[in-house]
Design a protein around this motif. Sequence first.
Motif, short mmCIF file in Angstrom:
data_model
loop_
_atom_site.label_atom_id
_atom_site.label_comp_id
_atom_site.label_asym_id
_atom_site.label_seq_id
_atom_site.Cartn_x
_atom_site.Cartn_y
_atom_site.Cartn_z
N LYS A 349 -65.21 -17.27 -66.04
CA LYS A 349 -64.25 -18.24 -66.56
C LYS A 349 -63.35 -17.62 -67.63
N VAL A 350 -63.89 -16.67 -68.39
CA VAL A 350 -63.07 -15.95 -69.38
C VAL A 350 -62.24 -14.87 -68.69
N ASN A 354 -57.53 -14.53 -67.82
CA ASN A 354 -56.92 -13.46 -68.61
C ASN A 354 -56.42 -12.32 -67.73
N ARG A 389 -57.22 -21.20 -69.72
CA ARG A 389 -57.96 -20.70 -70.88
C ARG A 389 -58.44 -21.85 -71.77
N ASP A 395 -61.89 -20.36 -73.92
CA ASP A 395 -62.50 -19.03 -73.93
C ASP A 395 -63.54 -18.89 -75.03
N GLU A 396 -63.23 -19.43 -76.21
CA GLU A 396 -64.10 -19.23 -77.36
C GLU A 396 -65.50 -19.80 -77.13
N HIS A 398 -67.02 -20.20 -74.17
CA HIS A 398 -67.72 -19.36 -73.20
C HIS A 398 -68.11 -18.02 -73.81
N ASN A 399 -67.21 -17.45 -74.61
CA ASN A 399 -67.54 -16.18 -75.27
C ASN A 399 -68.73 -16.35 -76.22
#
Length: 420
Positions: A349-350, A354, A389, A395-396, A398-399
């Motif tokens: 997903k990230v 990107n 995103r 993203d944050e 998932h990261n």
Amino acid sequence: MDFTLSERETYFRDRVRAFIDQEIRPRQAEHDAQAHAGERWKVIPVIEACKEKAKAAGLWNFFMPPNSGQTHVDDTFPFEGTQLTNLEYALCAEEMGKVDWASEVFNCSAPDTGNMEVFHRYGTRDQKERWLGPLMRAEIRSAFLMTEPAVASSDATNIETSMIRDGDHYVINGRKWWSSGVGDPRCKVAIVMGKTDTSAKRHAQQSMILMPMDAPGVTIERMLSVYGYDHAPHGHGEVVMKDVRVPVENVLLGEGRGFEIAQGRLGPGRIHHCMRTIGVAETAIEAMAKRLLSRVAFGKRIADHSVWEQRIAKARIDIEMTRLLCLKAADMMDKAGNKSAQLEIAMIKVAAPNMALQILDDAIQAHGGGGVSQDFHLAHAWAAMRTLRFADGPDEVHNRAIARAEFGKYGDYAAERPVR
């Protein structure tokens, strides 16, 4: 490790690819003319015509994996369509991603796919007959209302929409936005997440309720643009709910089960987006390569300038790596279940949006001024990819999950070597 596609995987991928090449891609100009003529929020005839052909060819409702793990007692409602594994569907969805309206032709477009899975896994017989059947037959469209403008919805416990029990009804009050699909005139039902019990434990306050879009008190206040694009005919709306009354039986699974349903819905939805994203990246690298080979600058083809050789090479490497990660995640979902594949789903997903954004950006650069115009569709594709995103968790988030899993591997080391 065997990377050879099975006969069934190849069969469905090639059938979808051939249908797109024969029935969808040749009608792109017709689609664009219809989409931009007259009212923006409408049914587009060429899509409906292609749907009938896809349905007749048996290319329909691919997204629901076999034995999808229903959690409700009613497991007798038939799902109309060919149910592919996640891995099989990934290959087909990549092909669909190469034309932005192709997924709807096969009745495989968001948010309906995720909503149909919710109905299939968690709905009662009555809910399925009223909403799932028409969705499977593409007679109606649906929406999913979760994100709110007043709070950071990346933490869904912040959601403020209230759902208060009043006799045989719940009364809904709240404001949602990025409500995908509400602009479509066929949008008849929304799955709404809100709080039914603010005194319960943090993740047991939320519930999901089925809300007819024509219920009194439901107002689509405005349609939102994405970098100037309205994404008609479905689009993303800001929806106000004021004293909206829905029957108690419209609750999915029961009070306090909203997070459980959300996790069941968002996992597959996240990877579906990523599958299509790889198709977007493939069209971008193709457009970039063709442009570089056809233009001359400073006495030689642009393709012969070393900077572009580097960009093309990196694009191909990134596509191949991303595809492998996506297929790995899909394969894990099939073999070990969605929960076991959570980390792989978070990583793809990230990675996928990107990756596609960088390739689209390079393709735009290769086209010069034309790249940001309406003539090459690259700017529109970039805007659509940029939203991913945020969609289904930024993203944050998932990261953070990925990093916590990595740190967890070395917990003993931290205990042995305390921070000084």
